[in-house]
Write a protein that holds these residues in place. Structure first.
Motif, PDB file in Angstrom:
ATOM      1  N   ARG A 203      37.469  55.060  29.944  1.00 30.43           N
ATOM      2  CA  ARG A 203      36.708  53.837  30.281  1.00 30.43           C
ATOM      3  C   ARG A 203      37.460  52.560  29.850  1.00 30.43           C
ATOM      4  O   ARG A 203      36.863  51.515  29.678  1.00 30.43           O
ATOM      5  CB  ARG A 203      35.311  53.840  29.625  1.00 30.43           C
ATOM      6  N   LEU A 204      38.786  52.659  29.660  1.00 29.91           N
ATOM      7  CA  LEU A 204      39.575  51.474  29.308  1.00 29.91           C
ATOM      8  C   LEU A 204      40.178  50.909  30.606  1.00 29.91           C
ATOM      9  O   LEU A 204      41.373  51.001  30.862  1.00 29.91           O
ATOM     10  CB  LEU A 204      40.657  51.859  28.285  1.00 29.91           C
ATOM     11  N   HIS A 205      39.288  50.393  31.431  1.00 29.56           N
ATOM     12  CA  HIS A 205      39.642  50.016  32.797  1.00 29.56           C
ATOM     13  C   HIS A 205      40.470  48.730  32.852  1.00 29.56           C
ATOM     14  O   HIS A 205      40.524  47.975  31.890  1.00 29.56           O
ATOM     15  CB  HIS A 205      38.372  49.800  33.622  1.00 29.56           C
ATOM     16  N   ASP A 206      41.065  48.489  34.023  1.00 29.36           N
ATOM     17  CA  ASP A 206      41.768  47.227  34.289  1.00 29.36           C
ATOM     18  C   ASP A 206      40.874  46.336  35.137  1.00 29.36           C
ATOM     19  O   ASP A 206      40.305  46.799  36.140  1.00 29.36           O
ATOM     20  CB  ASP A 206      43.075  47.490  35.054  1.00 29.36           C
ATOM     21  N   ARG A 207      40.745  45.077  34.737  1.00 25.89           N
ATOM     22  CA  ARG A 207      39.981  44.099  35.542  1.00 25.89           C
ATOM     23  C   ARG A 207      40.770  42.804  35.606  1.00 25.89           C
ATOM     24  O   ARG A 207      41.271  42.328  34.581  1.00 25.89           O
ATOM     25  CB  ARG A 207      38.634  43.785  34.872  1.00 25.89           C
ATOM     26  N   PHE A 208      40.831  42.248  36.799  1.00 31.29           N
ATOM     27  CA  PHE A 208      41.440  40.924  36.962  1.00 31.29           C
ATOM     28  C   PHE A 208      40.487  40.066  37.778  1.00 31.29           C
ATOM     29  O   PHE A 208      39.959  40.527  38.795  1.00 31.29           O
ATOM     30  CB  PHE A 208      42.795  41.020  37.674  1.00 31.29           C
ATOM     31  N   ARG A 209      40.284  38.829  37.318  1.00 29.73           N
ATOM     32  CA  ARG A 209      39.396  37.933  38.057  1.00 29.73           C
ATOM     33  C   ARG A 209      40.133  36.656  38.446  1.00 29.73           C
ATOM     34  O   ARG A 209      40.748  36.009  37.599  1.00 29.73           O
ATOM     35  CB  ARG A 209      38.174  37.552  37.228  1.00 29.73           C
ATOM     36  N   TRP A 210      40.060  36.369  39.755  1.00 32.59           N
ATOM     37  CA  TRP A 210      40.571  35.098  40.262  1.00 32.59           C
ATOM     38  C   TRP A 210      39.421  34.092  40.251  1.00 32.59           C
ATOM     39  O   TRP A 210      38.321  34.390  40.745  1.00 32.59           O
ATOM     40  CB  TRP A 210      41.065  35.215  41.703  1.00 32.59           C
ATOM     41  N   THR A 211      39.697  32.902  39.720  1.00 28.43           N
ATOM     42  CA  THR A 211      38.691  31.826  39.711  1.00 28.43           C
ATOM     43  C   THR A 211      39.268  30.641  40.474  1.00 28.43           C
ATOM     44  O   THR A 211      40.439  30.290  40.290  1.00 28.43           O
ATOM     45  CB  THR A 211      38.379  31.404  38.258  1.00 28.43           C
ATOM     46  N   ARG A 212      38.434  30.076  41.316  1.00 30.11           N
ATOM     47  CA  ARG A 212      38.902  28.950  42.134  1.00 30.11           C
ATOM     48  C   ARG A 212      39.220  27.730  41.274  1.00 30.11           C
ATOM     49  O   ARG A 212      38.414  27.322  40.442  1.00 30.11           O
ATOM     50  CB  ARG A 212      37.819  28.607  43.171  1.00 30.11           C
ATOM     51  N   ILE A 213      40.421  27.151  41.486  1.00 27.42           N
ATOM     52  CA  ILE A 213      40.777  25.901  40.793  1.00 27.42           C
ATOM     53  C   ILE A 213      41.175  24.820  41.786  1.00 27.42           C
ATOM     54  O   ILE A 213      41.493  23.699  41.401  1.00 27.42           O
ATOM     55  CB  ILE A 213      41.956  26.111  39.791  1.00 27.42           C
ATOM     56  N   GLY A 214      41.176  25.152  43.099  1.00 33.57           N
ATOM     57  CA  GLY A 214      41.577  24.162  44.106  1.00 33.57           C
ATOM     58  C   GLY A 214      40.855  24.451  45.406  1.00 33.57           C
ATOM     59  O   GLY A 214      40.073  25.399  45.509  1.00 33.57           O
ATOM     60  N   ALA A 215      41.137  23.640  46.415  1.00 37.23           N
ATOM     61  CA  ALA A 215      40.348  23.712  47.650  1.00 37.23           C
ATOM     62  C   ALA A 215      40.848  24.759  48.648  1.00 37.23           C
ATOM     63  O   ALA A 215      40.215  24.978  49.671  1.00 37.23           O
ATOM     64  CB  ALA A 215      40.348  22.342  48.318  1.00 37.23           C
ATOM     65  N   GLY A 216      41.980  25.420  48.361  1.00 29.98           N
ATOM     66  CA  GLY A 216      42.586  26.311  49.364  1.00 29.98           C
ATOM     67  C   GLY A 216      41.786  27.586  49.605  1.00 29.98           C
ATOM     68  O   GLY A 216      40.747  27.827  48.994  1.00 29.98           O
ATOM     69  N   ASP A 217      42.320  28.400  50.526  1.00 31.85           N
ATOM     70  CA  ASP A 217      41.604  29.618  50.913  1.00 31.85           C
ATOM     71  C   ASP A 217      42.053  30.824  50.068  1.00 31.85           C
ATOM     72  O   ASP A 217      42.819  30.674  49.114  1.00 31.85           O
ATOM     73  CB  ASP A 217      41.766  29.857  52.422  1.00 31.85           C
ATOM     74  N   LEU A 218      41.615  32.008  50.477  1.00 33.12           N
ATOM     75  CA  LEU A 218      41.880  33.222  49.687  1.00 33.12           C
ATOM     76  C   LEU A 218      43.351  33.633  49.668  1.00 33.12           C
ATOM     77  O   LEU A 218      43.730  34.531  48.922  1.00 33.12           O
ATOM     78  CB  LEU A 218      41.073  34.407  50.244  1.00 33.12           C
ATOM     79  N   ALA A 219      44.160  32.989  50.528  1.00 33.02           N
ATOM     80  CA  ALA A 219      45.584  33.330  50.569  1.00 33.02           C
ATOM     81  C   ALA A 219      46.447  32.249  49.917  1.00 33.02           C
ATOM     82  O   ALA A 219      47.669  32.378  49.874  1.00 33.02           O
ATOM     83  CB  ALA A 219      46.019  33.523  52.031  1.00 33.02           C
ATOM     84  N   ASP A 220      45.818  31.208  49.411  1.00 35.38           N
ATOM     85  CA  ASP A 220      46.571  30.052  48.910  1.00 35.38           C
ATOM     86  C   ASP A 220      46.758  30.162  47.387  1.00 35.38           C
ATOM     87  O   ASP A 220      45.804  29.975  46.629  1.00 35.38           O
ATOM     88  CB  ASP A 220      45.777  28.782  49.269  1.00 35.38           C
ATOM     89  N   PRO A 221      47.987  30.452  46.924  1.00 30.51           N
ATOM     90  CA  PRO A 221      48.199  30.655  45.481  1.00 30.51           C
ATOM     91  C   PRO A 221      47.809  29.441  44.641  1.00 30.51           C
ATOM     92  O   PRO A 221      47.406  29.603  43.488  1.00 30.51           O
ATOM     93  CB  PRO A 221      49.713  30.917  45.374  1.00 30.51           C
ATOM     94  N   SER A 222      47.880  28.230  45.219  1.00 26.34           N
ATOM     95  CA  SER A 222      47.586  27.045  44.395  1.00 26.34           C
ATOM     96  C   SER A 222      46.076  26.864  44.183  1.00 26.34           C
ATOM     97  O   SER A 222      45.659  26.007  43.412  1.00 26.34           O
ATOM     98  CB  SER A 222      48.181  25.796  45.043  1.00 26.34           C
ATOM     99  N   ALA A 223      45.259  27.669  44.870  1.00 25.76           N
ATOM    100  CA  ALA A 223      43.806  27.490  44.776  1.00 25.76           C
ATOM    101  C   ALA A 223      43.163  28.357  43.695  1.00 25.76           C
ATOM    102  O   ALA A 223      41.957  28.275  43.475  1.00 25.76           O
ATOM    103  CB  ALA A 223      43.161  27.792  46.124  1.00 25.76           C
ATOM    104  N   TRP A 224      43.963  29.213  43.034  1.00 29.81           N
ATOM    105  CA  TRP A 224      43.367  30.227  42.157  1.00 29.81           C
ATOM    106  C   TRP A 224      44.060  30.306  40.814  1.00 29.81           C
ATOM    107  O   TRP A 224      45.272  30.125  40.730  1.00 29.81           O
ATOM    108  CB  TRP A 224      43.454  31.614  42.835  1.00 29.81           C
ATOM    109  N   SER A 225      43.283  30.611  39.770  1.00 30.63           N
ATOM    110  CA  SER A 225      43.894  31.065  38.526  1.00 30.63           C
ATOM    111  C   SER A 225      43.391  32.496  38.327  1.00 30.63           C
ATOM    112  O   SER A 225      42.265  32.828  38.720  1.00 30.63           O
ATOM    113  CB  SER A 225      43.510  30.152  37.366  1.00 30.63           C
ATOM    114  N   VAL A 226      44.245  33.333  37.753  1.00 23.67           N
ATOM    115  CA  VAL A 226      43.871  34.745  37.610  1.00 23.67           C
ATOM    116  C   VAL A 226      43.968  35.153  36.150  1.00 23.67           C
ATOM    117  O   VAL A 226      44.875  34.725  35.440  1.00 23.67           O
ATOM    118  CB  VAL A 226      44.706  35.648  38.556  1.00 23.67           C
ATOM    119  N   GLN A 227      43.003  35.966  35.712  1.00 26.03           N
ATOM    120  CA  GLN A 227      42.890  36.306  34.297  1.00 26.03           C
ATOM    121  C   GLN A 227      42.499  37.778  34.163  1.00 26.03           C
ATOM    122  O   GLN A 227      41.607  38.236  34.878  1.00 26.03           O
ATOM    123  CB  GLN A 227      41.783  35.418  33.700  1.00 26.03           C
TER     124      GLN A 227
END
Ligand SMILES: Cc1cc2nc3c(=O)[nH]c(=O)nc-3n(C[C@H](O)[C@H](O)[C@H](O)COP(=O)(O)O)c2cc1C
Length: 231
Positions: A203-227
């Motif tokens: 149960r030591l799973h991997d999780r990554f969450r992208w959070t919006r930081i800009g106006a771009g779409d789901l393919a725009d690297p500048s629109a997301w921060s990932v943690q």
């Protein structure tokens, strides 16, 4: 104080080891779309090869009603592109009425055989008419007819009225294309959060969450921060 119920065979504890491939920082792109698309393609391919990922597009979609009460149901994800995941449905259904009142959507795709899941949260936006028309046009004729027949989520007195109405609609459109009913459409999630979950042993799973930081779409690297998140 109530005593806890004994587990029945339906609720008995199962100890499946989530021995998935996991997800490392190196696998996680700056914007979510490439990874989510690759996972969906892998789920579709695995279903074709091994038959253990039935309905890989099945997505649980959560809404809230005007009183703030949550609701959830499964639909099929019919769109997944930079604008967001989307589905088709009746625009007079309970979910559509809820979305008109409170345009907030969350959804999750789960592929248990692959120990993978994806979560989306965001704002609901109607799918454009042209996209909906194009999708409707390639549905099987029987499903097109049912879209005219069903006042989705309304009560009905038995199955017979539905079957009678189906036969009537079939006759009405005999010999020509079935047009899209005006109250049939789709919704998209304009995401502000996306999460990829990969099950791991112990149960030591991997999780990554992208959070919006800009106006771009789901393919725009500048629109997301990932943690990375704790499991
Ligand atoms: C596997 C599966 C796929 C489904 N796909 C859809 C779909 O694509 N669109 C839809 O409107 N309902 C679909 N349904 C039915 C919904 O779960 C639900 O019963 C219906 O949309 C009415 O929901 P509502 O009353 O909350 O609006 C599907 C159900 C299942 C189990």
């Amino acid at each position: 104080m109530s005593t806890p119920a004994e587990p029945t065979s339906a609720t008995a504890v199962q100890r499946l080891d989530y021995a998935g491939e996991g997800l490392t920082e190196a696998d996680v792109p700056a914007a979510p779309l490439p990874l989510i698309t690759a996972w969906l393609e892998a789920a579709v391919a695995r279903e074709a090869e091994r038959g253990d990922v039935p309905e890989p597009h099945a997505i649980a979609v959560a809404t809230v009603d005007a009183d703030g009460r949550p609701d959830v149901r499964t639909v099929l994800m019919r769109f997944l592109d930079a604008a967001g995941p989307g589905f088709v449905t009746s625009l007079e259904s309970t979910k559509s009425r809820q979305l008109e009142a409170v345009p907030a959507l969350a959804a999750t795709l789960t592929w248990p055989a692959m120990f993978r899941a994806v979560r989306f949260r965001g704002r609901a936006e109607p799918v454009g008419e042209q996209e909906v028309d194009a999708y409707f046009a390639q549905r099987p004729r029987g499903s097109q007819i049912s879209a005219w027949v069903s006042r989705q989520s309304q009560p009905v007195d038995g199955r017979a009225p539905l079957e009678r109405a189906w036969a009537e609609v079939e006759e009405r459109f005999a010999g020509r294309d079935v047009p899209r009913p005006p109250l049939w459409g789709g919704w998209r999630i304009v995401c502000d959060e996306v999460e990829a979950w990969a099950g791991r042993s112990n149960r030591l799973h991997d999780r990554f969450r992208w959070t919006r930081i800009g106006a771009g779409d789901l393919a725009d690297p500048s629109a997301w921060s990932v943690q990375r998140l704790q499991p």
